[in-house]
Design an enzyme around this catalytic site. Structure first.
Site, mmCIF file in Angstrom:
data_model
loop_
_atom_site.group_PDB
_atom_site.id
_atom_site.type_symbol
_atom_site.label_atom_id
_atom_site.label_comp_id
_atom_site.label_asym_id
_atom_site.label_seq_id
_atom_site.Cartn_x
_atom_site.Cartn_y
_atom_site.Cartn_z
ATOM 1 N N GLU A 168 0.846 -1.203 0.000
ATOM 2 C CA GLU A 168 0.000 0.000 0.000
ATOM 3 C C GLU A 168 0.875 1.244 0.000
ATOM 4 O O GLU A 168 1.995 1.198 0.493
ATOM 5 C CB GLU A 168 -0.858 0.038 1.279
ATOM 6 C CG GLU A 168 -1.799 -1.131 1.426
ATOM 7 C CD GLU A 168 -2.372 -1.232 2.845
ATOM 8 O OE1 GLU A 168 -2.323 -0.240 3.590
ATOM 9 O OE2 GLU A 168 -2.847 -2.324 3.183
ATOM 10 N N LYS A 221 2.403 4.553 1.407
ATOM 11 C CA LYS A 221 2.552 5.112 2.755
ATOM 12 C C LYS A 221 2.334 6.616 2.621
ATOM 13 O O LYS A 221 3.258 7.372 2.314
ATOM 14 C CB LYS A 221 3.938 4.812 3.308
ATOM 15 C CG LYS A 221 4.125 5.298 4.731
ATOM 16 C CD LYS A 221 5.426 4.775 5.293
ATOM 17 C CE LYS A 221 5.717 5.255 6.698
ATOM 18 N NZ LYS A 221 5.390 6.615 6.993
ATOM 19 N N ASP A 273 1.765 10.398 3.296
ATOM 20 C CA ASP A 273 2.310 11.325 4.276
ATOM 21 C C ASP A 273 1.201 12.267 4.729
ATOM 22 O O ASP A 273 1.018 13.349 4.196
ATOM 23 C CB ASP A 273 3.436 12.119 3.599
ATOM 24 C CG ASP A 273 4.503 12.503 4.589
ATOM 25 O OD1 ASP A 273 4.359 12.154 5.777
ATOM 26 O OD2 ASP A 273 5.472 13.153 4.176
ATOM 27 N N TYR A 275 -7.038 1.887 6.158
ATOM 28 C CA TYR A 275 -6.265 0.698 5.827
ATOM 29 C C TYR A 275 -6.194 -0.351 6.925
ATOM 30 O O TYR A 275 -5.556 -1.390 6.740
ATOM 31 C CB TYR A 275 -4.837 1.083 5.406
ATOM 32 C CG TYR A 275 -4.145 2.009 6.391
ATOM 33 C CD1 TYR A 275 -4.004 3.361 6.098
ATOM 34 C CD2 TYR A 275 -3.658 1.541 7.605
ATOM 35 C CE1 TYR A 275 -3.385 4.223 6.982
ATOM 36 C CE2 TYR A 275 -3.044 2.399 8.497
ATOM 37 C CZ TYR A 275 -2.903 3.736 8.183
ATOM 38 O OH TYR A 275 -2.303 4.589 9.066
ATOM 39 N N LYS A 328 10.897 2.921 2.804
ATOM 40 C CA LYS A 328 10.951 4.371 2.599
ATOM 41 C C LYS A 328 11.630 4.717 1.281
ATOM 42 O O LYS A 328 12.653 4.138 0.936
ATOM 43 C CB LYS A 328 11.732 5.034 3.743
ATOM 44 C CG LYS A 328 11.068 4.894 5.103
ATOM 45 C CD LYS A 328 9.750 5.613 5.195
ATOM 46 C CE LYS A 328 9.749 6.896 5.952
ATOM 47 N NZ LYS A 328 10.320 7.094 7.184
ATOM 48 N N CYS A 363 7.776 47.745 -7.380
ATOM 49 C CA CYS A 363 7.386 46.568 -8.162
ATOM 50 C C CYS A 363 8.460 46.265 -9.215
ATOM 51 O O CYS A 363 8.842 47.151 -9.973
ATOM 52 C CB CYS A 363 6.046 46.844 -8.835
ATOM 53 S SG CYS A 363 5.622 45.627 -10.082
ATOM 54 N N CYS A 371 7.044 47.246 -12.830
ATOM 55 C CA CYS A 371 6.720 48.596 -13.293
ATOM 56 C C CYS A 371 7.463 49.685 -12.536
ATOM 57 O O CYS A 371 7.404 50.850 -12.923
ATOM 58 C CB CYS A 371 5.223 48.845 -13.215
ATOM 59 S SG CYS A 371 4.625 49.006 -11.526
ATOM 60 N N CYS A 386 1.584 45.154 -5.755
ATOM 61 C CA CYS A 386 1.777 46.261 -6.667
ATOM 62 C C CYS A 386 0.369 46.723 -7.016
ATOM 63 O O CYS A 386 -0.434 45.936 -7.496
ATOM 64 C CB CYS A 386 2.495 45.819 -7.941
ATOM 65 S SG CYS A 386 2.423 47.103 -9.185
ATOM 66 N N CYS A 392 0.420 48.493 -14.359
ATOM 67 C CA CYS A 392 1.609 47.637 -14.273
ATOM 68 C C CYS A 392 1.511 46.561 -15.354
ATOM 69 O O CYS A 392 0.507 45.857 -15.439
ATOM 70 C CB CYS A 392 1.676 46.995 -12.893
ATOM 71 S SG CYS A 392 2.945 45.719 -12.789
HETATM 72 S S1 IVH Z 1 0.046 0.442 8.690
HETATM 73 C C1 IVH Z 1 0.223 -1.736 12.534
HETATM 74 N N1 IVH Z 1 -0.542 1.413 6.328
HETATM 75 O O1 IVH Z 1 2.755 5.488 8.254
HETATM 76 C C2 IVH Z 1 -0.200 -0.830 11.477
HETATM 77 N N2 IVH Z 1 0.476 2.863 7.909
HETATM 78 O O2 IVH Z 1 4.688 4.201 10.928
HETATM 79 C C3 IVH Z 1 0.798 0.243 11.224
HETATM 80 N N3 IVH Z 1 0.766 5.163 7.090
HETATM 81 O O3 IVH Z 1 2.130 7.100 10.864
HETATM 82 C C4 IVH Z 1 0.430 1.220 10.189
HETATM 83 N N4 IVH Z 1 -0.118 4.837 5.096
HETATM 84 O O4 IVH Z 1 -0.145 6.366 9.898
HETATM 85 C C5 IVH Z 1 -0.010 1.677 7.537
HETATM 86 N N5 IVH Z 1 -1.174 2.143 4.218
HETATM 87 C C6 IVH Z 1 -0.646 2.392 5.416
HETATM 88 C C7 IVH Z 1 -0.170 3.672 5.758
HETATM 89 C C8 IVH Z 1 0.399 3.863 7.021
HETATM 90 C C9 IVH Z 1 0.440 5.729 5.909
HETATM 91 C C10 IVH Z 1 1.431 5.875 8.200
HETATM 92 C C11 IVH Z 1 0.899 5.538 9.552
HETATM 93 C C12 IVH Z 1 2.088 5.764 10.457
HETATM 94 C C13 IVH Z 1 3.233 5.491 9.574
HETATM 95 C C14 IVH Z 1 3.815 4.152 9.881
#
Ligand code: IVH
Length: 675
Positions: free
Chosen positions: A115, A117, A119, A231, A319, A413, A416, A431, A436
């Site tokens: 999935e 991750k 932010d 999720y 990551k 500006c 102009c 401005c 301008c």
């Molecule tokens: S699973 C045990 N799935 O990433 C379950 N986390 O440290 C642990 N995050 O701040 C989390 N997308 O909020 C999971 N598809 C995803 C995620 C996700 C974003 C964030 C989560 C946490 C950090 C994981």
């Protein structure tokens, strides 16, 4: 309509609105127009206003507003909200599999789910008997903050489960984990809007999402384009799927949004392929993702594997490499935007960030440069994430040599050369020179538009042509255009040129209020222009008004008064006015004339106009009311004295009835005006 019928209608509306919100925000496939949707919500609110006892927490009307909380209450999570262990490369990913396989051989032949991750900000959502009753932040993993009112404003968050009546029935208590975030495109739109309004812009989607959810005023959260993906299930008092892939389908079937990019991987090989594919598509994602999450599909196996510290062994965050680098800030440039806002940007020693050469980055606004003490010559930390325009995070203070120069924002500006202005309470510098070149096209567009000088046939394309050909350098130049000038432009023949010249000539007759509004003075919109036209005979009188005179006028505060005085004090604008006068564009206040003759029958009254009237255009009726001393505003409130309603009047009529505002038809208006 009987009470029973009304109640039935309310139930039907609630179900329908929930369904359309789901189609729009979760499926991204709306089946009705925004207008139809707004009408349904309007009607729902009307019934609820008449029967407040029928308002339930899952009503779509409860998404906006709500009480402003003093501070957030604490919420204990039913189970710890865990974080994840990280891997920064394929080696570390393989090491994780090896480590866990040593604890349980089944891992070697396991299937996985991958999935994004995202932010954003972790949220924990509690549903009781299908109704959303509580939403919390992660906090320290044990105790979070209650942000229920704010979360209610997220249209992607279902207030009742299942959204589709044929969907599965959730257990009596269901606690779901998800990520609240903002799509990059929405974030950029929001920032543009804030910038144009002279307000502080946000740094990145994550900060904006987090900041918006922790607002004390849910109304503010509602105005931020936040959304959600779920999720995981944190707790449930009934059976839920035992496989992560099934669980995602289950959440989706309930009507909860899940990331459409999630992927099932039958084995480790497919996970490795997915990692490569994600690396490549990282920059094309519509949201910011700092990696992907790899999860064992078998949730029971994952649970049996237990934890290392707070990190479950059954999942891993892979990551992506950070997109932050340092480089030298060579200089600071300044752009002049459409509305005259000056925006600084960093000119950088070119540097590669994630395969892209970055030479420029945003610096948000001048306050940001000062707050971060960013100096020219500094080594600066620059971030590029997803599709977001790269931005300067701040200086690397330790790398300073002493040769760096503090930055002084421009007093004039860059386009102009005229002096720039700052409005109290706003971070932006503007401005305000009407001529301008950076703003000329936009100012002309405003000058000729329907609500101002209303020059028919002079659209944006022709405005651009006129500016490009150098024929128009100020709106005053419009009045000295000749037929020969126009015939030089592409697409112009005799007839079209004549028509345009005629339309320009006709605009000399526009009332003073229109001309004042056409000037584009910061803070002076249509309503205020009409107020000013009522108070002053002509532009000469307005130009010589003192701050005190202006502040005597209702609705004119100190900032606007100052902005008016400043506008008229500027030599460029004075010259522009002189040219308008010479061209015969110099209306005298109708209101003032009428007042002199003692005929202001509508003085002191505020009107709202809606629907189509038989013998007035929308602008025409406004002018009629204003000429007789009345004021015209856009929305019905308790302060409205009359609603003038024509054919096909819509929600404004409903609102007026609700508030008990008297409604006039055309004949009623004429009678009131003494005709
Ligand atoms: S699973 C045990 N799935 O990433 C379950 N986390 O440290 C642990 N995050 O701040 C989390 N997308 O909020 C999971 N598809 C995803 C995620 C996700 C974003 C964030 C989560 C946490 C950090 C994981």
């Amino acid at each position: 309509m009987s009470t029973d019928e009304e109640y039935a209608e309310l139930q039907r509306l609630k179900a329908e609105i929930h369904y359309h919100v789901y189609r729009y925000h979760v499926l991204d496939a709306p089946v009705i127009s925004d207008l139809e949707y707004d009408r349904m919500v309007e009607r729902l609110k009307q019934i609820e206003a008449a029967h407040p006892e029928w308002v339930t927490p899952d009503s779509p009307s409860q998404r906006v507003g709500g009480a402003v909380s003093e501070r957030f209450a604490k919420v204990r999570h039913p189970a710890p909200i865990l974080s994840l262990g990280n891997a920064f490369g394929v080696d570390e990913l393989l090491a994780w599999v090896e480590r866990t396989a040593r604890l349980d051989e089944r891992v070697r032949s396991a299937d996985f789910v991958v999935e994004p991750k995202i932010d954003g900000l972790t949220v924990v959502l509690t549903y009781r008997d299908g109704v959303f009753v509580q939403g919390a932040t992660r906090g320290d993993g044990e105790v979070g903050e209650d942000i229920t009112s704010n979360l209610r404003t997220l249209k992607a968050l279902p207030l009742r489960l299942p959204v589709d009546p044929h969907g599965p029935k959730p257990p009596a208590t269901l606690v779901v984990r998800g990520e609240a975030f903002m799509f990059i495109a929405e974030f950029e739109k929001l920032n543009r809007r804030l910038q144009e309004a002279g307000e502080r812009t946000y740094l990145n989607p994550r900060n904006t999402a987090a900041g918006s959810l922790r607002q004390l005023d849910p109304g503010l959260t509602a105005s931020r384009p936040l959304t959600l993906y779920t999720y995981a299930i944190v707790a449930a008092d009934g059976p839920t799927p035992q496989k992560q892939w099934d669980l995602l389908q289950y959440l989706k079937a309930l009507g909860l949004p899940v990331a459409p990019e999630s992927q099932y991987c039958p084995g480790l090989q497919e996970v490795l392929e997915a990692v490569e594919a994600w690396r490549a598509k990282r920059d094309r994602l519509p949201y910011e993702a700092d990696g992907i999450v790899i999860k064992l599909n078998d949730l029971r196996l994952a649970e049996e594997l237990g934890f290392v510290g707070k990190d479950p062994r059954g999942a891993l965050a892979f990551k992506f490499p950070a997109r932050e680098v340092t480089t030298r800030l060579l200089d600071i440039g300044v752009n002049v935007g459409r509305t005259g806002v000056l925006t600084p940007y960093a000119i950088l020693e070119p540097v590669e960030i994630g395969g892209v050469i970055v030479k420029q980055a945003t610096l948000h606004n001048f306050d940001y440069i000062a707050e971060k003490d960013i100096r020219i010559g500094d080594r600066v930390l620059v971030k590029r994430a997803g599709e977001v325009i790269p931005y300067v995070i701040g200086p690397v203070v330790d790398a300073r040599t002493g040769d760096e120069k503090p930055y002084v924002p421009p007093q004039t500006c860059p386009a102009c050369g005229q002096s720039v202005e700052h409005l109290e309470g706003e971070v932006a510098w503007y401005c305000v020179n009407l001529a301008c070149p950076a703003q000329l096209v936009r100012n002309l567009e405003h000058f000729v538009s329907r609500g101002t000088m209303d020059i028919v046939g002079l659209g944006i394309k022709i405005v651009e042509q006129l500016v490009e050909a150098g024929l128009v350098k100020s709106p005053a130049d419009l009045y000295s255009l000749s037929k020969d000038d126009l015939l030089k432009l592409e697409g112009f023949a005799e007839k079209k040129a004549e028509n345009l010249l005629q339309a320009i000539a006709a605009s000399r007759e526009r009332p003073l209020a229109r001309l004042i509004s056409a000037l584009g003075i910061h803070g002076v919109g249509e309503v205020m222009a009409a107020d000013l036209a009522r108070a002053f005979t002509d532009l000469d009188a307005l130009a010589s008004a003192r701050l005190e005179d202006l502040m005597m006028i209702e609705g004119v505060g100190p900032n606007t008064a100052q902005s008016i005085v400043d506008w008229f004090a500027r030599p460029g604008n004075r010259e522009f006015l002189a040219r308008l006068k010479a061209a015969g564009v110099w209306p005298v206040s109708e209101q003032k004339q009428a007042a002199a003759q003692g005929s202001q029958p509508l003085a002191g009254l505020t009107f709202v106009v809606t629907g189509t009237l038989a013998s007035f255009s929308r602008e025409g009726v406004k002018e009629y009311i204003q000429a007789r001393g009345g004021k015209v505003t856009d929305s019905v409130s308790k302060k409205t004295d009359y609603l003038v309603a024509g054919e096909a009047a819509g929600s404004k009529l409903d609102k007026a009835r609700q508030l008990g505002v008297p409604v006039l038809d055309e004949a009623g208006l004429l009678k009131l005006a003494g005709e």
